[in-house]
Write an enzyme that holds these catalytic residues in place. Structure first.
Site, PDB file in Angstrom:
ATOM      1  N   THR A 274     -21.340 -24.019   4.008  1.00 46.71           N
ATOM      2  CA  THR A 274     -20.324 -24.813   4.687  1.00 46.71           C
ATOM      3  C   THR A 274     -19.075 -23.722   5.142  1.00 46.71           C
ATOM      4  O   THR A 274     -19.048 -22.859   4.212  1.00 46.71           O
ATOM      5  CB  THR A 274     -19.972 -25.742   3.948  1.00 46.71           C
ATOM      6  OG1 THR A 274     -18.703 -26.291   4.459  1.00 46.71           O
ATOM      7  CG2 THR A 274     -19.645 -25.830   2.490  1.00 46.71           C
ATOM      8  N   ASP A 275     -18.581 -24.310   5.969  1.00 45.80           N
ATOM      9  CA  ASP A 275     -17.131 -23.247   6.436  1.00 45.80           C
ATOM     10  C   ASP A 275     -16.377 -23.625   5.231  1.00 45.80           C
ATOM     11  O   ASP A 275     -15.290 -22.651   5.028  1.00 45.80           O
ATOM     12  CB  ASP A 275     -16.883 -23.624   7.631  1.00 45.80           C
ATOM     13  CG  ASP A 275     -16.579 -24.968   8.009  1.00 45.80           C
ATOM     14  OD1 ASP A 275     -16.432 -25.942   7.077  1.00 45.80           O
ATOM     15  OD2 ASP A 275     -15.935 -25.134   9.260  1.00 45.80           O
ATOM     16  N   GLU A 276     -16.393 -24.729   4.571  1.00 47.46           N
ATOM     17  CA  GLU A 276     -15.293 -25.099   3.354  1.00 47.46           C
ATOM     18  C   GLU A 276     -15.049 -24.014   2.463  1.00 47.46           C
ATOM     19  O   GLU A 276     -14.095 -24.101   1.827  1.00 47.46           O
ATOM     20  CB  GLU A 276     -15.648 -26.411   3.127  1.00 47.46           C
ATOM     21  CG  GLU A 276     -15.390 -27.573   3.993  1.00 47.46           C
ATOM     22  CD  GLU A 276     -15.550 -29.066   3.675  1.00 47.46           C
ATOM     23  OE1 GLU A 276     -14.781 -29.361   2.715  1.00 47.46           O
ATOM     24  OE2 GLU A 276     -16.215 -29.860   4.599  1.00 47.46           O
TER      25      GLU A 276
ATOM     26  N   TYR B 153     -15.815 -30.050  -4.298  1.00 50.35           N
ATOM     27  CA  TYR B 153     -17.084 -29.875  -3.192  1.00 50.35           C
ATOM     28  C   TYR B 153     -17.243 -28.258  -2.814  1.00 50.35           C
ATOM     29  O   TYR B 153     -18.235 -27.576  -2.966  1.00 50.35           O
ATOM     30  CB  TYR B 153     -16.998 -30.739  -2.171  1.00 50.35           C
ATOM     31  CG  TYR B 153     -18.038 -30.370  -1.123  1.00 50.35           C
ATOM     32  CD1 TYR B 153     -19.437 -30.223  -1.089  1.00 50.35           C
ATOM     33  CD2 TYR B 153     -17.725 -29.864   0.195  1.00 50.35           C
ATOM     34  CE1 TYR B 153     -20.132 -30.255  -0.197  1.00 50.35           C
ATOM     35  CE2 TYR B 153     -18.340 -29.625   1.294  1.00 50.35           C
ATOM     36  CZ  TYR B 153     -19.738 -29.865   0.927  1.00 50.35           C
ATOM     37  OH  TYR B 153     -20.520 -29.460   1.942  1.00 50.35           O
TER      38      TYR B 153
ATOM     39  N   LYS C  44     -20.189 -25.322  -3.570  1.00 50.75           N
ATOM     40  CA  LYS C  44     -20.878 -24.569  -2.646  1.00 50.75           C
ATOM     41  C   LYS C  44     -20.540 -23.204  -2.594  1.00 50.75           C
ATOM     42  O   LYS C  44     -21.417 -22.465  -2.575  1.00 50.75           O
ATOM     43  CB  LYS C  44     -20.476 -25.150  -1.089  1.00 50.75           C
ATOM     44  CG  LYS C  44     -20.707 -26.692  -1.065  1.00 50.75           C
ATOM     45  CD  LYS C  44     -22.296 -27.158  -1.018  1.00 50.75           C
ATOM     46  CE  LYS C  44     -23.084 -26.507   0.129  1.00 50.75           C
ATOM     47  NZ  LYS C  44     -24.480 -26.871   0.241  1.00 50.75           N
TER      48      LYS C  44
HETATM   49  P1  NAD Z   1     -26.123 -35.667   2.874  1.00 51.01           P
HETATM   50  O1  NAD Z   1     -25.202 -36.070   1.799  1.00 51.01           O
HETATM   51  O2  NAD Z   1     -26.151 -36.770   4.228  1.00 51.01           O
HETATM   52  O3  NAD Z   1     -27.666 -35.553   2.273  1.00 51.01           O
HETATM   53  C1  NAD Z   1     -27.816 -34.807   0.883  1.00 51.01           C
HETATM   54  C2  NAD Z   1     -29.393 -34.936   0.764  1.00 51.01           C
HETATM   55  O4  NAD Z   1     -29.433 -34.526  -0.631  1.00 51.01           O
HETATM   56  C3  NAD Z   1     -29.484 -36.576   0.371  1.00 51.01           C
HETATM   57  O5  NAD Z   1     -30.644 -36.913   1.057  1.00 51.01           O
HETATM   58  C4  NAD Z   1     -29.726 -36.781  -1.032  1.00 51.01           C
HETATM   59  O6  NAD Z   1     -30.511 -37.550  -1.506  1.00 51.01           O
HETATM   60  C5  NAD Z   1     -30.155 -35.115  -1.298  1.00 51.01           C
HETATM   61  N1  NAD Z   1     -29.955 -34.924  -2.705  1.00 51.01           N
HETATM   62  C6  NAD Z   1     -28.832 -34.927  -3.438  1.00 51.01           C
HETATM   63  N2  NAD Z   1     -28.735 -34.362  -4.773  1.00 51.01           N
HETATM   64  C7  NAD Z   1     -30.132 -33.937  -4.729  1.00 51.01           C
HETATM   65  C8  NAD Z   1     -30.786 -33.185  -5.766  1.00 51.01           C
HETATM   66  N3  NAD Z   1     -30.187 -33.176  -7.127  1.00 51.01           N
HETATM   67  N4  NAD Z   1     -32.192 -33.029  -5.852  1.00 51.01           N
HETATM   68  C9  NAD Z   1     -32.796 -33.574  -4.701  1.00 51.01           C
HETATM   69  N5  NAD Z   1     -31.896 -34.046  -3.578  1.00 51.01           N
HETATM   70  C10 NAD Z   1     -30.762 -34.340  -3.755  1.00 51.01           C
HETATM   71  O7  NAD Z   1     -25.649 -34.246   2.985  1.00 51.01           O
HETATM   72  P2  NAD Z   1     -25.538 -33.461   4.994  1.00 51.01           P
HETATM   73  O8  NAD Z   1     -24.422 -33.819   5.464  1.00 51.01           O
HETATM   74  O9  NAD Z   1     -26.835 -33.634   5.388  1.00 51.01           O
HETATM   75  O10 NAD Z   1     -25.460 -31.840   4.232  1.00 51.01           O
HETATM   76  C11 NAD Z   1     -26.604 -31.130   3.952  1.00 51.01           C
HETATM   77  C12 NAD Z   1     -26.283 -29.635   3.327  1.00 51.01           C
HETATM   78  O11 NAD Z   1     -25.316 -29.250   4.533  1.00 51.01           O
HETATM   79  C13 NAD Z   1     -25.531 -29.846   2.353  1.00 51.01           C
HETATM   80  O12 NAD Z   1     -25.822 -28.883   1.623  1.00 51.01           O
HETATM   81  C14 NAD Z   1     -23.805 -29.672   2.856  1.00 51.01           C
HETATM   82  O13 NAD Z   1     -23.123 -29.037   1.912  1.00 51.01           O
HETATM   83  C15 NAD Z   1     -24.165 -28.608   4.053  1.00 51.01           C
HETATM   84  N6  NAD Z   1     -23.180 -29.103   5.094  1.00 51.01           N
HETATM   85  C16 NAD Z   1     -22.845 -30.271   5.687  1.00 51.01           C
HETATM   86  C17 NAD Z   1     -22.033 -30.155   6.888  1.00 51.01           C
HETATM   87  C18 NAD Z   1     -21.663 -31.538   7.501  1.00 51.01           C
HETATM   88  O14 NAD Z   1     -20.739 -31.551   8.394  1.00 51.01           O
HETATM   89  N7  NAD Z   1     -22.155 -32.795   6.924  1.00 51.01           N
HETATM   90  C19 NAD Z   1     -21.366 -29.228   7.518  1.00 51.01           C
HETATM   91  C20 NAD Z   1     -21.765 -27.738   7.038  1.00 51.01           C
HETATM   92  C21 NAD Z   1     -22.554 -27.674   6.016  1.00 51.01           C
HETATM   93  P1  TYD Z   2     -15.215 -35.721   6.361  1.00 50.42           P
HETATM   94  O1  TYD Z   2     -15.920 -36.494   7.246  1.00 50.42           O
HETATM   95  O2  TYD Z   2     -15.105 -36.159   4.747  1.00 50.42           O
HETATM   96  O3  TYD Z   2     -15.567 -34.104   6.258  1.00 50.42           O
HETATM   97  P2  TYD Z   2     -14.814 -32.911   5.720  1.00 50.42           P
HETATM   98  O4  TYD Z   2     -13.641 -33.499   4.570  1.00 50.42           O
HETATM   99  O5  TYD Z   2     -16.028 -32.362   4.823  1.00 50.42           O
HETATM  100  O6  TYD Z   2     -14.290 -32.258   6.600  1.00 50.42           O
HETATM  101  O7  TYD Z   2     -13.499 -35.713   6.788  1.00 50.42           O
HETATM  102  C1  TYD Z   2     -13.191 -35.309   8.025  1.00 50.42           C
HETATM  103  C2  TYD Z   2     -11.701 -35.176   8.198  1.00 50.42           C
HETATM  104  O8  TYD Z   2     -11.293 -36.752   8.423  1.00 50.42           O
HETATM  105  C3  TYD Z   2     -11.057 -34.719   7.066  1.00 50.42           C
HETATM  106  O9  TYD Z   2      -9.828 -34.054   7.317  1.00 50.42           O
HETATM  107  C4  TYD Z   2     -10.540 -36.021   6.370  1.00 50.42           C
HETATM  108  C5  TYD Z   2     -10.620 -37.122   7.447  1.00 50.42           C
HETATM  109  N1  TYD Z   2     -10.738 -38.482   7.155  1.00 50.42           N
HETATM  110  C6  TYD Z   2      -9.967 -39.468   7.398  1.00 50.42           C
HETATM  111  O10 TYD Z   2      -8.987 -39.328   7.878  1.00 50.42           O
HETATM  112  N2  TYD Z   2     -10.158 -40.832   7.109  1.00 50.42           N
HETATM  113  C7  TYD Z   2     -11.620 -41.242   6.449  1.00 50.42           C
HETATM  114  O11 TYD Z   2     -11.927 -42.422   6.160  1.00 50.42           O
HETATM  115  C8  TYD Z   2     -12.435 -39.844   6.143  1.00 50.42           C
HETATM  116  C9  TYD Z   2     -13.877 -40.241   5.536  1.00 50.42           C
HETATM  117  C10 TYD Z   2     -12.149 -38.598   6.281  1.00 50.42           C
END
Ligand code: NAD
Ligand code: TYD
Length: 339
Positions: free
Chosen positions: A125-127, A153, A157
């Site tokens: 992630t970019d985070e 978090y 990562k």
């Molecule tokens: P999500 O929370 O929707 O899904 C996570 C999945 O992983 C779930 O199906 C969960 O059951 C599974 N999981 C969790 N712990 C596990 C374990 N111990 N063993 C096996 N499976 C397990 O997450 P997402 O938003 O789809 O993100 C997927 C990946 O992409 C993550 O690694 C996250 O850090 C990365 N990512 C997400 C975003 C975003 O915007 N959502 C952006 C950049 C990177």
């Molecule tokens: P989020 O979807 O949790 O992603 P991330 O924190 O990983 O970027 O949140 C996106 C942005 O929205 C973040 O600045 C926090 C804000 N946010 C709210 O203002 N209200 C909410 O209920 C949530 C879940 C997030």
């Protein structure tokens, strides 16, 4: 070609599985997922009976289960999406983030070393870069930006990323890492900003905006992220990190107002609530490297992607309502209890 996709019952992993099965119809995709609260097996129902797909319920931290799967499947590629992914939850309880995100990554890579692998890809992630100030719109995260994390978090990562690079340097494991900005689209768990605001709007519930809503995120339609990973696992250079982002920066408050507007709901639903602890101000990716090396560019404009996403949540009410009611967690038992 057999690919193990971990975390494939979650948001991005499920979209990636759909992408891969349709783009590469001869590949075998094996999904390994623990089905935590964020995993929803019903999401994968459309591919469950495909001869090219297998689902295995297991924890990536479970060495025995992971080794067994490698012995059975002899994967060519592993793509690790499995993670605890919600910043707010990591602030409440960091332990599970360190376990899954760091130790789980180690278990997967140890199996890759033991059984041999063409590629291990870590979805990051970019985070991991921390945040940028709001008053410096000229600054972007490049792959050279130092790791500088804010939340448990992002620290977990970043820890995993460092371990992945260490396994490459020390053991020669053929790894790649992608660091993507915020995704949005179908099957996004309704605890994250965009799906939460859509669901609350549709239920006429308050829209909780943290702080002043001025924080900026760089939003990418999930399908564009999946296409980028597909390119990296096939053509990316081993040992390299690739940033993925769409140059689409938006303030949270503007997104929430847009969702209200699209759904014909009053902005009076917006409720400003206490800010997140350590809240990152701005994320912004410079995707020059993946564009130059692999020709990747985002294809879905935010204006179109958000319309598609809102339409999806409107048309798939049952998917997110069973999540809000907790009913989806019985799905595995119901479908597999007697199998
Ligand atoms: P999500 O929370 O929707 O899904 C996570 C999945 O992983 C779930 O199906 C969960 O059951 C599974 N999981 C969790 N712990 C596990 C374990 N111990 N063993 C096996 N499976 C397990 O997450 P997402 O938003 O789809 O993100 C997927 C990946 O992409 C993550 O690694 C996250 O850090 C990365 N990512 C997400 C975003 C975003 O915007 N959502 C952006 C950049 C990177
Ligand atoms: P989020 O979807 O949790 O992603 P991330 O924190 O990983 O970027 O949140 C996106 C942005 O929205 C973040 O600045 C926090 C804000 N946010 C709210 O203002 N209200 C909410 O209920 C949530 C879940 C997030």
């Amino acid at each position: 070609m057999t690919i193990i996709v971990t975390g494939g019952a979650g948001f991005i992993g499920s979209n990636f599985i759909f992408h891969m099965l349709s783009k590469h119809p001869t590949y075998r995709i094996v999904c390994l997922d623990k089905l935590t609260y964020a995993g929803n097996l019903s999401t994968l129902a459309p591919v469950m009976d495909s001869p090219h797909f297998r689902f295995v319920k297991a924890d990536i931290c479970d060495r025995e289960a992971v080794d067994r799967l490698f012995e059975e499947e002899h994967p060519d590629i592993v793509v690790n999406f499995a993670a605890e992914s919600h910043v707010d939850r990591s602030i409440e309880d960091p332990g599970i983030f360190l376990r899954t995100n760091i130790l789980g990554t180690q278990v997967l890579m140890d199996a890759c070393r033991q059984y041999g692998i063409g590629r291990y890809h870590q979805v990051s992630t970019d985070e991991v870069y921390g945040d940028l100030p709001l008053d410096r719109p000229d600054l972007f995260f490049t792959e050279e930006t130092p790791i500088h994390t804010s939340s448990p978090y992002s620290a977990s990562k970043a820890g995993a990323d460092l371990l992945v690079l260490a396994y490459h340097r020390t053991y020669g494991l053929p790894v790649t890492i992608s660091r993507c900005s915020n995704n949005y689209g179908p099957y996004h768990f309704p605890e994250k900003l965009i799906p939460l605001m859509i669901a609350n709007c549709l239920n006429n519930k308050p829209l909780p905006v943290y702080g002043k809503g001025e924080n900026v995120r760089d939003w990418l339609y999930v399908e564009d992220h999946c296409k980028a990973i597909d390119l990296i696992i096939h053509n990316g250079r081993v040992g390299e990190v690739y940033n993925i982002g769409g140059h689409n920066e938006m303030r949270n408050i503007d997104i929430v107002k847009l969702i209200c507007h699209e759904l014909g709901k009053p902005e009076s639903l917006i409720t400003y609530v206490t800010d997140r602890k350590g809240h990152d101000m701005r994320y912004a990716i410079d995707p020059t490297k993946i564009h130059r090396e692999l020709g990747w560019l985002p294809e879905t404009k935010f204006a179109d992607g958000i319309q598609k996403t809102i339409a999806w949540y409107r048309n798939n009410r049952e998917w997110w309502e069973t999540i809000l009611s907790g009913e989806y967690q019985n799905y595995y038992e119901k479908m597999y209890g007697n199998r």
